[in-house]
Design a protein around this motif. Structure first.
Motif, mmCIF file in Angstrom:
data_model
loop_
_atom_site.group_PDB
_atom_site.id
_atom_site.type_symbol
_atom_site.label_atom_id
_atom_site.label_comp_id
_atom_site.label_asym_id
_atom_site.label_seq_id
_atom_site.Cartn_x
_atom_site.Cartn_y
_atom_site.Cartn_z
ATOM 1 N N LEU A 29 2.640 -13.103 -13.326
ATOM 2 C CA LEU A 29 2.311 -11.702 -13.048
ATOM 3 C C LEU A 29 3.579 -10.894 -12.775
ATOM 4 O O LEU A 29 3.744 -9.783 -13.290
ATOM 5 N N LEU A 30 4.484 -11.457 -11.988
ATOM 6 C CA LEU A 30 5.728 -10.759 -11.682
ATOM 7 C C LEU A 30 6.593 -10.601 -12.924
ATOM 8 O O LEU A 30 7.199 -9.542 -13.139
ATOM 9 N N GLU A 31 6.656 -11.630 -13.741
ATOM 10 C CA GLU A 31 7.449 -11.552 -14.980
ATOM 11 C C GLU A 31 6.884 -10.488 -15.913
ATOM 12 O O GLU A 31 7.632 -9.731 -16.537
ATOM 13 N N ALA A 32 5.547 -10.440 -16.000
ATOM 14 C CA ALA A 32 4.914 -9.442 -16.863
ATOM 15 C C ALA A 32 5.185 -8.037 -16.328
ATOM 16 O O ALA A 32 5.492 -7.109 -17.089
ATOM 17 N N GLY A 33 5.082 -7.865 -15.007
ATOM 18 C CA GLY A 33 5.337 -6.562 -14.406
ATOM 19 C C GLY A 33 6.775 -6.118 -14.606
ATOM 20 O O GLY A 33 7.031 -4.962 -14.943
ATOM 21 N N ARG A 34 7.693 -7.031 -14.433
ATOM 22 C CA ARG A 34 9.108 -6.697 -14.606
ATOM 23 C C ARG A 34 9.409 -6.340 -16.058
ATOM 24 O O ARG A 34 10.159 -5.392 -16.330
ATOM 25 N N GLN A 35 8.829 -7.084 -16.976
ATOM 26 C CA GLN A 35 9.069 -6.805 -18.395
ATOM 27 C C GLN A 35 8.513 -5.446 -18.788
ATOM 28 O O GLN A 35 9.183 -4.661 -19.479
ATOM 29 N N MET A 36 7.291 -5.144 -18.358
ATOM 30 C CA MET A 36 6.691 -3.855 -18.694
ATOM 31 C C MET A 36 7.480 -2.707 -18.085
ATOM 32 O O MET A 36 7.747 -1.700 -18.747
ATOM 33 N N TRP A 37 7.867 -2.855 -16.825
ATOM 34 C CA TRP A 37 8.643 -1.823 -16.143
ATOM 35 C C TRP A 37 10.003 -1.657 -16.817
ATOM 36 O O TRP A 37 10.462 -0.546 -17.073
ATOM 37 N N GLY A 38 10.640 -2.765 -17.126
ATOM 38 C CA GLY A 38 11.963 -2.722 -17.712
ATOM 39 C C GLY A 38 12.009 -2.242 -19.144
ATOM 40 O O GLY A 38 13.027 -1.711 -19.597
ATOM 41 N N ILE A 113 24.022 -5.207 -13.679
ATOM 42 C CA ILE A 113 23.157 -4.076 -14.023
ATOM 43 C C ILE A 113 23.405 -3.617 -15.456
ATOM 44 O O ILE A 113 22.471 -3.405 -16.230
ATOM 45 N N GLY A 114 24.685 -3.489 -15.814
ATOM 46 C CA GLY A 114 25.028 -2.975 -17.137
ATOM 47 C C GLY A 114 24.665 -3.906 -18.275
ATOM 48 O O GLY A 114 24.413 -3.453 -19.393
ATOM 49 N N ASP A 115 24.634 -5.215 -18.003
ATOM 50 C CA ASP A 115 24.351 -6.184 -19.059
ATOM 51 C C ASP A 115 22.862 -6.384 -19.315
ATOM 52 O O ASP A 115 22.493 -7.077 -20.260
ATOM 53 N N ASP A 116 22.026 -5.835 -18.466
ATOM 54 C CA ASP A 116 20.578 -6.049 -18.602
ATOM 55 C C ASP A 116 19.867 -4.696 -18.671
ATOM 56 O O ASP A 116 19.693 -4.031 -17.647
ATOM 57 N N PRO A 117 19.434 -4.281 -19.858
ATOM 58 C CA PRO A 117 18.749 -2.981 -20.008
ATOM 59 C C PRO A 117 17.508 -2.862 -19.134
ATOM 60 O O PRO A 117 17.159 -1.759 -18.690
ATOM 61 N N GLN A 118 16.826 -3.984 -18.873
ATOM 62 C CA GLN A 118 15.627 -3.932 -18.039
ATOM 63 C C GLN A 118 15.979 -3.544 -16.603
ATOM 64 O O GLN A 118 15.302 -2.720 -15.986
ATOM 65 N N ILE A 119 17.044 -4.140 -16.074
ATOM 66 C CA ILE A 119 17.467 -3.788 -14.715
ATOM 67 C C ILE A 119 17.860 -2.314 -14.663
ATOM 68 O O ILE A 119 17.512 -1.591 -13.724
ATOM 69 N N HIS A 120 18.568 -1.869 -15.678
ATOM 70 C CA HIS A 120 18.994 -0.465 -15.725
ATOM 71 C C HIS A 120 17.789 0.465 -15.701
ATOM 72 O O HIS A 120 17.753 1.438 -14.939
ATOM 73 N N ARG A 121 16.781 0.168 -16.510
ATOM 74 C CA ARG A 121 15.597 1.037 -16.554
ATOM 75 C C ARG A 121 14.858 1.008 -15.219
ATOM 76 O O ARG A 121 14.383 2.041 -14.736
ATOM 77 N N ILE A 122 14.736 -0.154 -14.627
ATOM 78 C CA ILE A 122 14.031 -0.263 -13.354
ATOM 79 C C ILE A 122 14.734 0.566 -12.279
ATOM 80 O O ILE A 122 14.108 1.317 -11.530
ATOM 81 N N LEU A 123 16.047 0.447 -12.207
ATOM 82 C CA LEU A 123 16.794 1.149 -11.167
ATOM 83 C C LEU A 123 16.871 2.651 -11.392
ATOM 84 O O LEU A 123 17.085 3.416 -10.447
ATOM 85 N N GLU A 183 24.649 7.709 -9.715
ATOM 86 C CA GLU A 183 25.177 8.704 -10.657
ATOM 87 C C GLU A 183 25.671 8.018 -11.935
ATOM 88 O O GLU A 183 25.458 8.508 -13.043
ATOM 89 N N TRP A 184 26.326 6.898 -11.778
ATOM 90 C CA TRP A 184 26.827 6.131 -12.931
ATOM 91 C C TRP A 184 25.683 5.620 -13.799
ATOM 92 O O TRP A 184 25.777 5.615 -15.023
ATOM 93 N N LEU A 185 24.592 5.220 -13.163
ATOM 94 C CA LEU A 185 23.428 4.742 -13.918
ATOM 95 C C LEU A 185 22.860 5.851 -14.801
ATOM 96 O O LEU A 185 22.425 5.599 -15.922
ATOM 97 N N ARG A 186 22.868 7.079 -14.275
ATOM 98 C CA ARG A 186 22.348 8.206 -15.050
ATOM 99 C C ARG A 186 23.315 8.619 -16.161
ATOM 100 O O ARG A 186 22.892 9.058 -17.234
ATOM 101 N N ASP A 187 24.613 8.463 -15.892
ATOM 102 C CA ASP A 187 25.620 8.895 -16.868
ATOM 103 C C ASP A 187 26.845 7.980 -16.741
ATOM 104 O O ASP A 187 27.820 8.326 -16.073
#
Length: 220
Positions: A29-38, A113-123, A183-187
């Motif tokens: 469930l957590l993996e599915a939630g993280r994937q969908m969110w990311g 953070i930069g190497d994982d697009p899912q983490i970037h989207r979540i944050l 700020e860096w995450l946004r730009d």
């Protein structure tokens, strides 16, 4: 005896205990939630979607989480725990002085953070619509502040004026670095190494100010 046998089968089905099966369902469930969110964003995380992605029924979802908010907070908890581990491990692995440890920890965090697009989207999601996430973000800054106090105090070559002064300095540093990272995450204009260098310099500026104040107190 027959009844006990059935209970035993329920506890240990196919060589897997009931507790292990529960843990595996929660993990799915957590993996599915993280994937969908990311991949799609926070707004697209739904109980129905998580169940479909994990291959589990709503019954199993509600066995672990009372609602969608509880699941996304749990996803954020896991992510923050991973990032805390990255910070601490990189700092402890660096054998240099405070400046070296700061730089190594910050770069490792930014790389993760930069190497994982899912983490970037979540944050970079808008967490304001989920009260539990807003509270979690505030709690996270407190946790990082505690980590700074735990691992950073022994690296200082001076005695701070007081524990309260030390904590205020840590809060100032953590809050400021967090703003720069957001700020860096946004730009992301700078590379991870460049931003780590900027954050390190600013952190050391606060430390040096504290050192100067401690020296003045000693001279009085």
């Amino acid at each position: 005896m027959a009844s006990m046998g059935r209970a035993e089968v329920m506890r240990d089905y196919g060589g897997i205990s009931a507790e292990d099966r529960r843990a595996e369902r929660r993990r799915k469930l957590l993996e599915a939630g993280r994937q969908m969110w990311g991949e799609s964003g926070l707004a697209d995380v739904t109980v129905r979607g998580i169940c479909a992605s994990s291959g589990l029924t709503p019954r199993y979802f509600y066995e672990h989480f009372p609602n969608r908010e509880a699941l996304v907070v749990a996803v954020a908890d896991e992510l923050y725990d991973e990032l805390f581990e990255v910070l601490v491990s990189a700092s402890l692995a660096e054998s240099g002085e405070l400046e070296d440890k700061l730089r190594a920890a910050l770069k490792a965090l930014l790389d993760a953070i930069g190497d994982d697009p899912q983490i970037h989207r979540i944050l970079t999601s808008d967490w304001n619509g989920v009260p539990g996430l807003v509270k979690r973000r505030t709690k996270t800054l407190d946790v990082i502040t505690d980590l700074v106090l735990q691992y950073g105090a022994e690296l200082l070559d001076f005695e701070p004026e007081s524990a309260e002064t030390m904590r205020r300095g840590a809060l100032f540093v953590v809050g400021g670095v967090n703003q720069l990272i957001e700020e860096w995450l946004r730009d992301p204009k700078e590379s991870t190494a460049e931003l780590a260098e900027i954050c390190t310099w600013l952190c050391l500026t606060v430390v040096k100010a504290g050192q100067a104040e401690a020296a003045r107190d000693t001279a009085r």
